[in-house]
Scaffold this motif. Structure first.
Motif, PDB file in Angstrom:
ATOM      1  N   GLN A 173       0.844  -1.202   0.000  1.00  0.00           N
ATOM      2  CA  GLN A 173       0.000   0.000   0.000  1.00  0.00           C
ATOM      3  C   GLN A 173       0.878   1.251   0.000  1.00  0.00           C
ATOM      4  N   HIS A 174       1.960   1.233   0.764  1.00  0.00           N
ATOM      5  CA  HIS A 174       2.895   2.358   0.808  1.00  0.00           C
ATOM      6  C   HIS A 174       3.537   2.575  -0.568  1.00  0.00           C
ATOM      7  N   ALA A 175       4.020   1.495  -1.178  1.00  0.00           N
ATOM      8  CA  ALA A 175       4.634   1.599  -2.507  1.00  0.00           C
ATOM      9  C   ALA A 175       3.618   2.105  -3.523  1.00  0.00           C
ATOM     10  N   ASN A 176       2.410   1.577  -3.442  1.00  0.00           N
ATOM     11  CA  ASN A 176       1.357   1.970  -4.371  1.00  0.00           C
ATOM     12  C   ASN A 176       0.971   3.445  -4.185  1.00  0.00           C
ATOM     13  N   TYR A 177       0.940   3.896  -2.951  1.00  0.00           N
ATOM     14  CA  TYR A 177       0.653   5.299  -2.649  1.00  0.00           C
ATOM     15  C   TYR A 177       1.698   6.204  -3.310  1.00  0.00           C
ATOM     16  N   LEU A 178       2.982   5.861  -3.152  1.00  0.00           N
ATOM     17  CA  LEU A 178       4.048   6.656  -3.767  1.00  0.00           C
ATOM     18  C   LEU A 178       3.981   6.588  -5.292  1.00  0.00           C
ATOM     19  N   MET A 179       3.603   5.415  -5.823  1.00  0.00           N
ATOM     20  CA  MET A 179       3.441   5.279  -7.264  1.00  0.00           C
ATOM     21  C   MET A 179       2.348   6.208  -7.778  1.00  0.00           C
ATOM     22  N   ASN A 180       1.264   6.300  -7.028  1.00  0.00           N
ATOM     23  CA  ASN A 180       0.160   7.177  -7.434  1.00  0.00           C
ATOM     24  C   ASN A 180       0.566   8.645  -7.419  1.00  0.00           C
ATOM     25  N   ILE A 181       1.397   9.032  -6.456  1.00  0.00           N
ATOM     26  CA  ILE A 181       1.897  10.412  -6.418  1.00  0.00           C
ATOM     27  C   ILE A 181       2.746  10.694  -7.656  1.00  0.00           C
ATOM     28  N   LYS A 182       3.650   9.771  -7.984  1.00  0.00           N
ATOM     29  CA  LYS A 182       4.504   9.943  -9.158  1.00  0.00           C
ATOM     30  C   LYS A 182       3.683   9.879 -10.448  1.00  0.00           C
ATOM     31  N   LYS A 183       2.669   9.035 -10.456  1.00  0.00           N
ATOM     32  CA  LYS A 183       1.788   8.932 -11.624  1.00  0.00           C
ATOM     33  C   LYS A 183       1.101  10.274 -11.885  1.00  0.00           C
ATOM     34  N   GLU A 184       0.613  10.915 -10.826  1.00  0.00           N
ATOM     35  CA  GLU A 184      -0.033  12.222 -10.974  1.00  0.00           C
ATOM     36  C   GLU A 184       0.943  13.247 -11.546  1.00  0.00           C
ATOM     37  N   ALA A 185       2.192  13.194 -11.114  1.00  0.00           N
ATOM     38  CA  ALA A 185       3.206  14.122 -11.632  1.00  0.00           C
ATOM     39  C   ALA A 185       3.450  13.869 -13.120  1.00  0.00           C
ATOM     40  N   ILE A 186       3.483  12.609 -13.515  1.00  0.00           N
ATOM     41  CA  ILE A 186       3.674  12.260 -14.935  1.00  0.00           C
ATOM     42  C   ILE A 186       2.499  12.777 -15.757  1.00  0.00           C
ATOM     43  N   MET A 187       1.287  12.540 -15.266  1.00  0.00           N
ATOM     44  CA  MET A 187       0.080  12.964 -15.995  1.00  0.00           C
ATOM     45  C   MET A 187       0.039  14.496 -16.104  1.00  0.00           C
ATOM     46  N   LYS A 188       0.469  15.168 -15.049  1.00  0.00           N
ATOM     47  CA  LYS A 188       0.492  16.645 -15.060  1.00  0.00           C
ATOM     48  C   LYS A 188       1.481  17.149 -16.110  1.00  0.00           C
ATOM     49  N   GLU A 189       2.655  16.511 -16.194  1.00  0.00           N
ATOM     50  CA  GLU A 189       3.658  16.900 -17.198  1.00  0.00           C
ATOM     51  C   GLU A 189       3.106  16.747 -18.612  1.00  0.00           C
ATOM     52  N   GLU A 190       2.357  15.664 -18.835  1.00  0.00           N
ATOM     53  CA  GLU A 190       1.790  15.415 -20.163  1.00  0.00           C
ATOM     54  C   GLU A 190       0.818  16.523 -20.569  1.00  0.00           C
ATOM     55  N   MET A 191       0.103  17.074 -19.603  1.00  0.00           N
ATOM     56  CA  MET A 191      -0.896  18.090 -19.891  1.00  0.00           C
ATOM     57  C   MET A 191      -0.257  19.441 -20.189  1.00  0.00           C
ATOM     58  N   GLU A 192       0.948  19.656 -19.709  1.00  0.00           N
ATOM     59  CA  GLU A 192       1.615  20.965 -19.886  1.00  0.00           C
ATOM     60  C   GLU A 192       2.243  21.099 -21.248  1.00  0.00           C
TER      61      GLU A 192
END
Length: 192
Positions: A173-192
């Motif tokens: 769950q901890h690893a998955n939580y951190l993955m989701n944070i990084k995933k959001e950063a990746i998705m945000k970069e794609e939108m910019e």
């Protein structure tokens, strides 16, 4: 490659080709990987993409390697030789199936030693997030060729060394939580 050391290993197709053209290629790659490398490395994470792959592995301890391969000149050469045999085996089969010639992979595979806890965590997360980074999926559950599924369904049998990651994360769950944070950063970069 040194015994009892973790590495981020990756390689890319030679030129603009894909190293995986169909599902059977992915399966065969994993089969050959198991055949040639399971005796020399523990696998913590992997992701196979159409034109490249990433692995997070730990070279087995020296005593275990020496027991399994008692006649090998040096253990460092042994591990490199097993990787070479693996890549050669996959390439030869691929070339035969698709009537092609020449190298399939960029000549020398990359291997980065993992030297810190933070580097191990980042590599583990990076490997699992690769299908999102390259725009193949938005949800990791939709990318079939990754160790993500081996961690998500921990009750199912797996060839992954699944307990080792607990040296770096409190839980899945901890690893998955951190993955989701990084995933959001990746998705945000794609939108910019």
């Amino acid at each position: 490659m040194l015994p009892d050391q973790s590495y981020h290993i990756y390689n890319h197709a030679n030129g603009s080709e894909n190293i995986f053209r169909e599902e059977e290629n992915y399966r065969f790659f994993l089969h050959q990987y198991e055949k040639y490398l399971s005796a020399v490395v523990d696998t913590y994470a992997f992701c196979l993409m159409p034109n490249h792959f990433h692995l997070l592995v730990g070279v087995k301890e020296e005593a275990e390697l020496a027991r399994t391969f008692p006649k090998f000149e040096t253990l460092e050469k042994l591990v490199s030789k097993q990787f070479s045999n693996f890549f050669s085996s996959y390439t030869q089969s691929f070339n035969k199936v698709y009537t092609r010639k020449g190298s399939l992979f960029i000549k020398n595979f990359k291997r980065k030693p993992i030297l810190t806890e933070c580097q191990w965590q980042d590599t583990f997360l990076y490997i699992h997030l690769n299908p999102i980074k390259h725009g193949f999926v938005k949800d990791l559950r939709n990318w079939k060729w990754s160790s993500f599924h081996g961690y998500e369904s921990a009750k199912n049998p797996s060839k992954l060394e699944r307990s080792y990651y607990l040296n770096y994360f409190d839980s899945w769950q901890h690893a998955n939580y951190l993955m989701n944070i990084k995933k959001e950063a990746i998705m945000k970069e794609e939108m910019e």
